[in-house]
Design a protein around this motif. Structure first.
Motif, PDB file in Angstrom:
ATOM      1  N   ALA A  39       0.840  -1.207   0.000  1.00  0.00           N
ATOM      2  CA  ALA A  39       0.000   0.000   0.000  1.00  0.00           C
ATOM      3  C   ALA A  39       0.871   1.252   0.000  1.00  0.00           C
ATOM      4  CB  ALA A  39      -0.945  -0.008   1.197  1.00  0.00           C
ATOM      5  N   ASP A  40       1.922   1.253   0.816  1.00  0.00           N
ATOM      6  CA  ASP A  40       2.820   2.417   0.870  1.00  0.00           C
ATOM      7  C   ASP A  40       3.541   2.632  -0.456  1.00  0.00           C
ATOM      8  OD1 ASP A  40       2.091   2.860   3.503  1.00  0.00           O
ATOM      9  OD2 ASP A  40       3.924   1.977   4.347  1.00  0.00           O
ATOM     10  N   ALA A  41       3.851   1.550  -1.159  1.00  0.00           N
ATOM     11  CA  ALA A  41       4.564   1.669  -2.434  1.00  0.00           C
ATOM     12  C   ALA A  41       3.716   2.361  -3.497  1.00  0.00           C
ATOM     13  CB  ALA A  41       5.005   0.283  -2.922  1.00  0.00           C
ATOM     14  N   LYS A  42       2.413   2.417  -3.298  1.00  0.00           N
ATOM     15  CA  LYS A  42       1.517   3.095  -4.246  1.00  0.00           C
ATOM     16  C   LYS A  42       1.390   4.588  -3.960  1.00  0.00           C
ATOM     17  CE  LYS A  42      -1.917   0.521  -3.206  1.00  0.00           C
ATOM     18  NZ  LYS A  42      -3.273   0.010  -3.127  1.00  0.00           N
ATOM     19  N   THR A  43       2.061   5.077  -2.935  1.00  0.00           N
ATOM     20  CA  THR A  43       1.880   6.458  -2.482  1.00  0.00           C
ATOM     21  C   THR A  43       2.095   7.477  -3.588  1.00  0.00           C
ATOM     22  OG1 THR A  43       2.443   5.892  -0.208  1.00  0.00           O
ATOM     23  CG2 THR A  43       2.698   8.193  -0.837  1.00  0.00           C
ATOM     24  N   GLU A  44       3.146   7.311  -4.382  1.00  0.00           N
ATOM     25  CA  GLU A  44       3.450   8.310  -5.416  1.00  0.00           C
ATOM     26  C   GLU A  44       2.314   8.433  -6.429  1.00  0.00           C
ATOM     27  OE1 GLU A  44       6.782   9.117  -8.894  1.00  0.00           O
ATOM     28  OE2 GLU A  44       7.342   7.900  -7.161  1.00  0.00           O
ATOM     29  N   VAL A  45       1.812   7.310  -6.914  1.00  0.00           N
ATOM     30  CA  VAL A  45       0.742   7.379  -7.914  1.00  0.00           C
ATOM     31  C   VAL A  45      -0.565   7.845  -7.281  1.00  0.00           C
ATOM     32  CG1 VAL A  45      -0.072   4.972  -7.839  1.00  0.00           C
ATOM     33  CG2 VAL A  45      -0.227   6.255  -9.952  1.00  0.00           C
ATOM     34  N   VAL A  46      -0.847   7.430  -6.046  1.00  0.00           N
ATOM     35  CA  VAL A  46      -2.062   7.888  -5.361  1.00  0.00           C
ATOM     36  C   VAL A  46      -2.000   9.400  -5.161  1.00  0.00           C
ATOM     37  CG1 VAL A  46      -3.345   7.814  -3.180  1.00  0.00           C
ATOM     38  CG2 VAL A  46      -2.587   5.684  -4.261  1.00  0.00           C
ATOM     39  N   THR A  47      -0.845   9.907  -4.759  1.00  0.00           N
ATOM     40  CA  THR A  47      -0.682  11.348  -4.546  1.00  0.00           C
ATOM     41  C   THR A  47      -0.908  12.115  -5.839  1.00  0.00           C
ATOM     42  OG1 THR A  47       0.839  10.949  -2.715  1.00  0.00           O
ATOM     43  CG2 THR A  47       0.931  13.126  -3.749  1.00  0.00           C
ATOM     44  N   ALA A  48      -0.381  11.605  -6.945  1.00  0.00           N
ATOM     45  CA  ALA A  48      -0.553  12.273  -8.244  1.00  0.00           C
ATOM     46  C   ALA A  48      -2.021  12.273  -8.666  1.00  0.00           C
ATOM     47  CB  ALA A  48       0.310  11.591  -9.298  1.00  0.00           C
ATOM     48  N   ILE A  49      -2.698  11.159  -8.488  1.00  0.00           N
ATOM     49  CA  ILE A  49      -4.120  11.078  -8.851  1.00  0.00           C
ATOM     50  C   ILE A  49      -4.943  12.002  -7.957  1.00  0.00           C
ATOM     51  CG2 ILE A  49      -6.145   9.558  -8.889  1.00  0.00           C
ATOM     52  CD1 ILE A  49      -4.192   7.273  -9.729  1.00  0.00           C
ATOM     53  N   MET A  50      -4.656  12.009  -6.666  1.00  0.00           N
ATOM     54  CA  MET A  50      -5.382  12.892  -5.751  1.00  0.00           C
ATOM     55  C   MET A  50      -5.156  14.360  -6.102  1.00  0.00           C
ATOM     56  SD  MET A  50      -7.363  11.383  -3.618  1.00  0.00           S
ATOM     57  CE  MET A  50      -7.626  12.710  -2.456  1.00  0.00           C
ATOM     58  N   ALA A  51      -3.957  14.703  -6.535  1.00  0.00           N
ATOM     59  CA  ALA A  51      -3.685  16.092  -6.920  1.00  0.00           C
ATOM     60  C   ALA A  51      -4.560  16.498  -8.095  1.00  0.00           C
ATOM     61  CB  ALA A  51      -2.208  16.262  -7.255  1.00  0.00           C
ATOM     62  N   ARG A  52      -4.736  15.600  -9.060  1.00  0.00           N
ATOM     63  CA  ARG A  52      -5.614  15.911 -10.202  1.00  0.00           C
ATOM     64  C   ARG A  52      -7.067  16.033  -9.750  1.00  0.00           C
ATOM     65  NH1 ARG A  52      -1.596  12.813 -12.632  1.00  0.00           N
ATOM     66  NH2 ARG A  52      -2.577  10.778 -12.427  1.00  0.00           N
ATOM     67  N   ALA A  53      -7.491  15.155  -8.858  1.00  0.00           N
ATOM     68  CA  ALA A  53      -8.876  15.226  -8.362  1.00  0.00           C
ATOM     69  C   ALA A  53      -9.111  16.516  -7.587  1.00  0.00           C
ATOM     70  CB  ALA A  53      -9.159  14.007  -7.476  1.00  0.00           C
ATOM     71  N   GLN A  54      -8.154  16.911  -6.761  1.00  0.00           N
ATOM     72  CA  GLN A  54      -8.300  18.135  -5.977  1.00  0.00           C
ATOM     73  C   GLN A  54      -8.248  19.370  -6.863  1.00  0.00           C
ATOM     74  OE1 GLN A  54      -5.142  17.182  -3.262  1.00  0.00           O
ATOM     75  NE2 GLN A  54      -6.550  16.443  -1.692  1.00  0.00           N
ATOM     76  N   ALA A  55      -7.412  19.358  -7.884  1.00  0.00           N
ATOM     77  CA  ALA A  55      -7.325  20.496  -8.798  1.00  0.00           C
ATOM     78  C   ALA A  55      -8.632  20.663  -9.570  1.00  0.00           C
ATOM     79  CB  ALA A  55      -6.156  20.307  -9.758  1.00  0.00           C
ATOM     80  N   ALA A  56      -9.224  19.543  -9.961  1.00  0.00           N
ATOM     81  CA  ALA A  56     -10.481  19.619 -10.699  1.00  0.00           C
ATOM     82  C   ALA A  56     -11.611  20.139  -9.815  1.00  0.00           C
ATOM     83  CB  ALA A  56     -10.848  18.231 -11.242  1.00  0.00           C
ATOM     84  N   ARG A  57     -11.548  19.831  -8.537  1.00  0.00           N
ATOM     85  CA  ARG A  57     -12.574  20.273  -7.605  1.00  0.00           C
ATOM     86  C   ARG A  57     -12.442  21.763  -7.297  1.00  0.00           C
ATOM     87  NH1 ARG A  57     -14.084  17.111  -2.092  1.00  0.00           N
ATOM     88  NH2 ARG A  57     -15.117  15.783  -3.610  1.00  0.00           N
ATOM     89  N   ALA A  58     -11.201  22.272  -7.322  1.00  0.00           N
ATOM     90  CA  ALA A  58     -10.932  23.668  -6.910  1.00  0.00           C
ATOM     91  C   ALA A  58     -11.485  24.687  -7.864  1.00  0.00           C
ATOM     92  CB  ALA A  58      -9.435  23.896  -6.792  1.00  0.00           C
TER      93      ALA A  58
END
Length: 195
Positions: free
Chosen positions: A176-195
């Motif tokens: 789960a921790d090894a997925k952190t980089e890709v999860v962070t990148a996807i979350m950044a796109r989701a948060q940017a779209a929401r903003a």
């Protein structure tokens, strides 16, 4: 700690192990990733009905999260469930009744938003418990909803999961921790779209 969206924080092995109430299971081979199973939502609904029948109005929110909640996404065949209760630190109010029905408390993290995790009596679940103002609620729901609506990120996440599944981890949390980089990148796109 699980395949549900975490805060992006990677913990040491000692920190990870200290959260476990029971001995954490060790992986004996690759992480199992299954193609999407259309039965997963029904497994969630069955479990959700049972949890509601046990806890009644102590359930503030109950949602299917994690990879099994995203149609078309390959996943570990474990149903992640987000349970919000008035006070997740008050274990007597929800852990005790759940344990009376076969659930087992496996993780206690008072320093991480008072997170608790239970396993189910007969279905492979991770029941993640938070209090109403925990930021992990929004993170999990945003990540799930973004992957449901964005094929490119869903495919990226699946490729990442499949690539990492064979890396020889000792504990599932390392995967789960090894997925952190890709999860962070996807979350950044989701948060940017929401903003």
């Amino acid at each position: 700690m699980s395949d549900a969206v975490e805060s992006g924080e990677v913990r040491s092995e000692q920190e990870m192990l200290s959260a476990w109430v029971v001995e954490p299971p060790k992986l004996t081979g690759p992480v199992r990733i299954d193609d999407y199973d259309p039965a997963w939502p029904a497994l969630f609904e069955r479990e959700a009905a049972r949890i509601r029948s046990i806890l009644g109005d102590r359930v503030v929110l109950l949602e299917h999260v994690g990879s099994t909640s995203v149609p078309g996404l390959a996943a570990k065949p474990i149903i992640d469930i987000l349970l919000v209760v008035p006070d997740s630190a008050d274990e007597a109010s929800y852990v005790t009744p759940l344990e009376a029905h076969g659930y087992t408390l496996v993780i206690r993290e008072p320093d991480w938003y008072e997170h608790r995790c239970l396993k189910g009596p007969d279905t492979n679940i991770n029941l993640h418990v938070h209090f109403p103002s925990s930021p992990e609620i929004e993170r999990n729901l945003m990540f799930r909803d973004w992957l449901r609506a964005h094929d490119d990120d869903r495919e990226l996440y699946e490729r990442t999961k499949r690539d990492l599944s064979t890396k020889g981890f000792t504990y599932i949390q390392e995967y789960a921790d090894a997925k952190t980089e890709v999860v962070t990148a996807i979350m950044a796109r989701a948060q940017a779209a929401r903003a």
